[in-house]
Design a protein around this motif. Structure first.
Motif, PDB file in Angstrom:
ATOM      1  N   GLY A  72       6.347   6.728  -0.669  1.00  0.00           N
ATOM      2  CA  GLY A  72       6.370   5.734   0.093  1.00  0.00           C
ATOM      3  C   GLY A  72       5.499   4.725   0.172  1.00  0.00           C
ATOM      4  O   GLY A  72       4.347   4.701   0.029  1.00  0.00           O
ATOM      5  N   MET A  73       6.103   3.398  -0.032  1.00  0.00           N
ATOM      6  CA  MET A  73       5.162   2.356  -0.208  1.00  0.00           C
ATOM      7  C   MET A  73       5.482   1.205   1.149  1.00  0.00           C
ATOM      8  O   MET A  73       6.898   0.882   1.135  1.00  0.00           O
ATOM      9  N   VAL A  74       4.618   0.712   1.463  1.00  0.00           N
ATOM     10  CA  VAL A  74       4.685  -0.067   2.584  1.00  0.00           C
ATOM     11  C   VAL A  74       4.622  -1.789   1.908  1.00  0.00           C
ATOM     12  O   VAL A  74       3.621  -1.844   1.144  1.00  0.00           O
ATOM     13  N   GLY A  83      -8.128   3.236  -8.726  1.00  0.00           N
ATOM     14  CA  GLY A  83      -7.428   2.083  -8.560  1.00  0.00           C
ATOM     15  C   GLY A  83      -6.426   2.033  -7.419  1.00  0.00           C
ATOM     16  O   GLY A  83      -5.777   0.914  -7.191  1.00  0.00           O
ATOM     17  N   ARG A  84      -6.059   3.240  -6.938  1.00  0.00           N
ATOM     18  CA  ARG A  84      -4.944   3.246  -5.999  1.00  0.00           C
ATOM     19  C   ARG A  84      -5.385   3.184  -4.636  1.00  0.00           C
ATOM     20  O   ARG A  84      -6.394   3.761  -4.386  1.00  0.00           O
ATOM     21  N   VAL A  85      -4.901   2.515  -3.657  1.00  0.00           N
ATOM     22  CA  VAL A  85      -5.193   2.104  -2.447  1.00  0.00           C
ATOM     23  C   VAL A  85      -4.084   3.020  -1.506  1.00  0.00           C
ATOM     24  O   VAL A  85      -2.948   2.487  -1.790  1.00  0.00           O
ATOM     25  N   VAL A  86      -4.525   3.408  -0.435  1.00  0.00           N
ATOM     26  CA  VAL A  86      -3.327   4.003   0.364  1.00  0.00           C
ATOM     27  C   VAL A  86      -3.584   3.517   2.019  1.00  0.00           C
ATOM     28  O   VAL A  86      -4.878   3.282   2.158  1.00  0.00           O
ATOM     29  N   ALA A 129       0.726  -1.099  -0.117  1.00  0.00           N
ATOM     30  CA  ALA A 129      -0.020   0.062   0.068  1.00  0.00           C
ATOM     31  C   ALA A 129       0.759   1.151   0.094  1.00  0.00           C
ATOM     32  O   ALA A 129       2.018   1.332   0.642  1.00  0.00           O
ATOM     33  N   MET A 130       0.484   2.384  -0.670  1.00  0.00           N
ATOM     34  CA  MET A 130       0.970   3.651  -0.487  1.00  0.00           C
ATOM     35  C   MET A 130       0.972   4.163   0.843  1.00  0.00           C
ATOM     36  O   MET A 130       0.064   3.820   1.655  1.00  0.00           O
TER      37      MET A 130
END
Lengths: 84, 1037
Positions: free
Chosen positions: B493-495, B514-517, B408-409
């Motif tokens: 940042g990506m986890v 489409g993006r998930v944070v 996730a971002m």
């Protein structure tokens, strides 16, 4: 049905130490407060002329149900609504 | 009767809660609460800072949330244990992802599936049960309560609140009665939205901001009273005294809950290695292979270092992490995506041989302890700079490789600072918009905390300051400082986790489809011990790649920038002349002022240059000794002989963090880990006591090493003075390489360089019109946008720079696409042809004309505009006739000033002229000079000059001095405003775009500055000169 007073009427109220009203007098007549149905607080207009009021819906010994409030700023009491 | 608040909103209930989590904890501590719950709306955004500050204060943190159910009802959930916490995260994630962004809704079915380990409270007035009771639907309320009982068993409580609203008393009685009838326990809460009573004002303001209205117009949206603060036991007693058990139950629930937010044991995913190998063995094999490629001959030094690092990595269990990053970089290399590791990672030889970083730690004498060491408590941070244009592609690769569940971002919070606080708070208070706009533009400080001091200095606002509403305005702005306003995605940042992320932190939708944070920002992610890789977009990498492609296209030459020699004298000459606009890291005003003094002539010198010209070292008083020594004005000395090998590259001055570590090791015998702890402790301004302890340890170690106490003491002080601001050398080295490459491109291929620079805006220090000025001065001819030749972006045509459509207003992507499609059938032959075929809007066509795009048709602009008007009246589909004779009217041409003004109006820049060129005549009396004339004068001369303000800086370290950079047709001019002058002319300095400056010319070390005594808005000067002198002959086209 309730009658909302256009301009709240100033009344005299005797309250206890915690600010709970015990009796009131309007039109010269003194009435005891026999029940408190509701109470609520209103705080508004703090950015201008602040209003802070503690409202009570009470039943009096004369059988009326009234909405009265204590204006925290001026320490006066007012009658705002008479219920049938 | 002790009381614990179990329903409390922090300011992470965005635009609703009016206190930072830390303030709520502080207040709870004052009230003697043993525990506190934070229950923000549909999220755990503030969970980590809340958890940490509560733990520090000795208060038990209870993690929870107020969730919104499908019909809009509220429900309060608290986590009892780690299972409950996981379930809470899952529930919030479902509510968020299964609905539109910003509109999370939880189904009761989901609730039933993930109820284990959760305590459920029936909610505030908007809870399902109270809503039904208030609507007289008692039977339905009972059914709802039974449903919750079934899901949560005896972890379900009826929540009682008395916010002194009309009807609260009645509702209270009905809830108690229902609870008794069903045998459910009750608990009291206060639906807290602010720590102290006064917070109700800010809460009102937030509600107005959220609903885009003002205080006067929002009485139905704001809370009725100021009761929603953290109340004391006594106050709660007064409200709930008749039923003491409802207060007792708050403590009972608090005792049930025990959740830890330390996830450091959740490692990153196992990297898939070939059969028969482990992560360690695979990593080692790769490294030895690649080392041979990188170094050719493997010297003993390389071998020792590599062996040491591999062993360290194995011990720390980090092989998998390195392989993940290596894999990412391989993907970039294979797909031609420019990328390089940044930061402390470049200290590592493993990172270097694997191609993660481009800096050779042996050659640059770096120190791996700065990156990883045995004692490290946190995971190392590897950040990758990637060409901005390709960042998205790289992110998709990570999602695809590790699975959407595991990636996730990281989010970031846009906060209230001075500018937006002024605008939004002021608007809510009903202050006039134009005043707010002026204030917002005039305010100097970034943070809202210093707003009163800042604005007090400005004359124009003085008259408002005595009013009562001003006081409110200022105090509310200060209070709202640093409040999160809304969520945004962090730059890179990506986890990446081994277990599904939604068990550890809730996820939600980002604005990008489409993006998930995840709901935590980078500090929370770090503090919770999770692994993060930062993939940052660096436009300079895009620029370098674009320039190389342009060179290939226009000249057929293939340039590999990684292979150019790093010692080209001509390139360094250009840098030393401070001719560095557009050059990475060395183009700022401060840099341009120091380059002629520091005179970098090698990559090592550039590394130092990048590192030292920053606010830190300039304040720590370190740059000056370095510059003095560099210029031979001060002798190069070392406090101890053993410091020579460490500090000789920086002439005996400590400039780099790596040097701090090496000094601590060499002098006091610290291990690399201890040395890094020392560095970190020093850089965080620890307490006096902590500093004393560190000092003693250092001195003891030094004595053991045969160093005198006096020397050790002196060295420690030097380290301390420096440590706060020191730069990471490996980071600087990586950047120095890019600085050199961009300078090389600027020198040898200016047209392609400027073209790539323009096409990758916004970036760097300067705006497009200033860049164009610089390009012109470097002999690059700028061609105006052309209807038949231009593309959306700028291009290089015969060695000239052709402007693109992107600057022209109303020419968006769709319009450009349409134009190109039409053009591909046949080039445009006339305005009429263009008008009929392209079908663009009138504004777009008008703007194109004014930008010069149709100059190729050979008609003056006014005539084209006239013709456009006629065409519009005729319409696109009427019978096309030639323009009849009687419609052709001879029109006066536009003056130069009008043309340039029009160009600026429609595209923000001019291809041909600088505005100063055009205005020059109207201010050239009274000794107003051009920048080129000014710099050729003797120092000490009084001068008057004018220009367009392209840079305003007031560095904190400059003690009230302000620096301006003016630009005119000949170049740049530096202006210095001493504090008194700045105060006097502050408004002009801050707000006016074109100014005249009067002052004294100062020249030092080859740098010219005008020390200003007066600033005048240029328009005033024009008026003055026009009134005093007879008008000059104007040029007519």
């Amino acid at each position: 049905m309730a009658k909302l007073l256009e301009k709240p009427e100033e009344i005299r109220v005797r309250a206890n130490a915690s600010g709970v009203p015990l009796s009131l007098s309007r039109d010269g007549t003194r009435e005891k407060i026999t029940a408190i149905y509701e109470q609520w607080k209103v705080t508004d207009q703090w950015w201008g002329k602040e209003i802070e009021r503690h409202y009570f819906r009470v039943k009096t010994s004369r059988g009326f149900v009234l909405d009265i409030y204590h204006d925290i700023g001026t320490s006066n009491w007012y009658l705002s609504r008479i219920h049938d | 009767m002790p009381y614990v608040e179990l329903h409390c909103h922090s300011n992470f209930s965005l635009l609703d809660g009016a206190s930072h989590p830390e303030d709520l904890v502080a207040r709870a501590e004052e009230l003697g609460m043993s525990a506190l719950a934070i229950t923000d709306h549909d999220g755990l955004y503030g969970a980590v800072p809340f958890y940490r500050s509560a733990k520090k204060a000795g208060i038990k943190p209870i993690i929870g949330a107020e969730v919104t159910l499908e019909r809009g009802h509220h429900l309060t959930l608290l986590a009892r244990d780690s299972r409950g916490y996981s379930n809470l995260c899952r529930l919030i994630t479902r509510a968020q992802l299964e609905h539109r962004k910003g509109n999370p809704l939880l189904s009761e079915a989901a609730l039933a599936l993930h109820s284990e380990g959760l305590v459920c409270l029936s909610g505030c007035r908007r809870g399902k049960i109270p809503t039904l009771l208030a609507g007289g639907k008692r039977d339905e309320a009972i059914a709802a309560a039974k449903n919750y009982l079934e899901i949560f068993g005896d972890s379900f409580f009826i929540e009682l609140q008395n916010s002194l609203y009309p009807g609260d008393g009645c509702l209270y009685r009905e809830l108690i009665e229902l609870a008794q009838a069903l045998g459910i326990r009750c608990v009291a809460t206060n639906n807290v939205h602010y720590a102290r009573k006064e917070g109700h004002q800010l809460q009102d303001v937030l509600v107005c901001i959220k609903n885009r209205t003002t205080l006067d117009r929002s009485s139905n949206l704001r809370r009725l009273n100021a009761e929603f603060y953290l109340k004391s036991e006594a106050e709660m007693q007064e409200l709930f005294g008749q039923h003491p058990e409802v207060l007792e139950n708050t403590v009972r629930i608090a005792e049930m809950c025990d959740v830890s937010l330390d996830f450091s044991s959740y490692r990153f995913p196992d990297f898939p290695v070939p059969g028969g190998e482990t992560a360690d063995s695979y990593l080692a094999r790769l490294c030895w292979q690649r080392a041979r490629q990188r170094y050719g001959e493997i010297s003993t030094e390389v071998e020792d270092q590599l062996r040491y690092e591999l062993e360290l990595i194995r011990k720390l269990g980090l092989s998998g992490y390195f392989l993940i990053v290596w894999d990412l970089m391989e993907y970039c290399h294979k797909n031609g995506i420019p990328a390089q590791g940044r930061g402390s990672a470049a200290n590592s030889i493993v990172a270097y041989v694997l191609g993660i970083t481009r800096v050779d730690p042996i050659r640059h004498k770096l120190f791996v302890g700065r990156f990883i060491n045995e004692e490290m408590s946190a995971l190392p941070d590897i950040d990758i700079d990637v060409s901005t244009n390709h960042r998205e592609q790289v992110i998709q690769y990570v999602y695809q490789k590790y699975g959407e569940e595991h990636v996730a971002m990281v989010c970031t919070f846009v906060t209230f600072q001075a500018r937006n606080a002024i605008r939004e708070v002021g608007k809510v208070l009903g202050m006039p918009a134009h005043i707010l706009d002026q204030m917002a533009r005039a305010v100097g400080s970034y943070s809202a905390e210093d707003i009163d001091k800042d604005l007090a200095g400005l004359e124009q606002f003085r008259r408002y300051m005595s009013s009562q509403s001003w006081q409110h305005f200022i105090s509310l702005c200060k209070e709202i400082a640093d409040f999160p306003r809304h969520l945004s995605i962090h730059v890179g940042g990506m986890v990446i986790l081994s277990c599904p992320l939604s068990e550890i932190v809730p996820l939600e939708r980002a604005a990008m489809p489409g993006r998930v944070v995840c709901q935590w920002d980078k500090d929370s992610v770090e503090d919770a011990g999770l692994v993060k890789v930062d993939i940052l977009g660096l436009r300079m990498l895009s620029l370098i790649r674009d320039a190389a492609e342009l060179i290939k296209k226009s000249l057929g030459i293939h340039i590999d920038l990684d292979k150019i020699p790093l010692n080209d004298e001509k390139v360094y000459d250009m840098i030393c002349r401070a001719d560095t606009m557009g050059v990475f890291q060395v183009e700022s005003r401060a840099q341009m002022q120091t380059l002629p003094q520091t005179r970098p002539r090698s990559i090592e010198d550039l590394t130092i240059e990048v590192a030292i010209i920053r606010p830190g070292p300039l304040q720590g008083n370190m740059v000056h000794p370095y510059i003095r020594r560099r210029q031979g004005k001060e002798k190069v000395t070392y406090l101890l002989p053993r410091l020579k090998p460490i500090l000789e590259e920086t002439l005996g001055v400590i400039l780099f963090q790596e040097q701090v570590l090496k000094v601590a090791v060499a002098v006091a015998g610290f291990t690399p880990g201890e040395a890094d702890s020392l560095r970190r402790a020093m850089s965080r301004k620890r307490s006096r006591r902590a500093m004393e302890e560190l000092r003693e340890r250092f001195i003891r170690g030094a004595l053991r090493n045969g160093v005198s106490e006096r020397a050790a003491s002196e060295i420690f002080e030097k380290l301390r003075g420096f440590a706060e601001y020191g730069f990471c050398k490996s980071h600087a080295a990586g950047f120095a390489l890019l600085a050199y490459q961009s300078a090389w491109l600027k020198y040898y291929y200016p047209a392609e360089f400027y073209c790539a620079l323009l096409n990758n805006q916004p970036m760097g220090f300067y705006t497009p019109e200033v860049i164009i000025g610089d390009a012109r001065r470097h002999g690059v001819e700028i061609l105006p946008v052309d209807i038949n030749q231009s593309d959306e972006l700028c291009t290089v045509e015969d060695g000239k720079l052709r402007l693109g459509f992107r600057y022209v207003k109303e020419m968006g992507e769709a319009a450009v696409a349409r134009l190109k499609r039409t053009r591909s059938q046949a080039p445009f032959t006339s305005l009429r042809d263009f008008y009929l075929r392209s079908e663009l809007s009138r504004e777009a066509i008008e703007n194109l004309i004014l930008a010069g795009a149709m100059d190729c048709f050979g008609k003056p602009k006014r005539e084209l505009l006239w013709e456009l008007g006629i065409l519009e009246r005729q319409g696109r589909h009427s019978m096309m006739l030639d323009l009849p004779e009687e419609y052709q009217v001879p029109l006066p041409g536009m003056t130069e000033l009008e043309e340039v003004a029009a160009e600026y109006k429609v595209q923000g820049l001019s291809a041909r002229l600088h505005p100063m060129q055009v205005i020059r005549n109207s201010i050239s009396r009274d000794g107003v000079m051009k920048s080129s004339e000014v710099v050729s004068l003797f120092p000490g001369t009084r001068v008057r000059a004018a220009g367009y303000v392209i840079c305003r800086q007031a560095p904190r370290t400059a003690k009230g001095h302000v620096f301006l950079t003016l630009e005119d047709e000949d170049g740049l001019l530096n202006v210095v405003l001493k504090p008194a002058v700045y105060q006097k002319y502050r408004y002009v300095a801050r707000v006016e775009p074109l100014i005249v400056v009067e002052g004294v010319l100062q020249k030092k070390e080859g740098i010219a500055n005008v020390v200003a005594e007066r600033l005048i808005p240029l328009k005033k000067e024009r008026e003055r000169q026009a009134a005093m002198y007879p008008p000059r002959a104007r040029s007519f086209a």
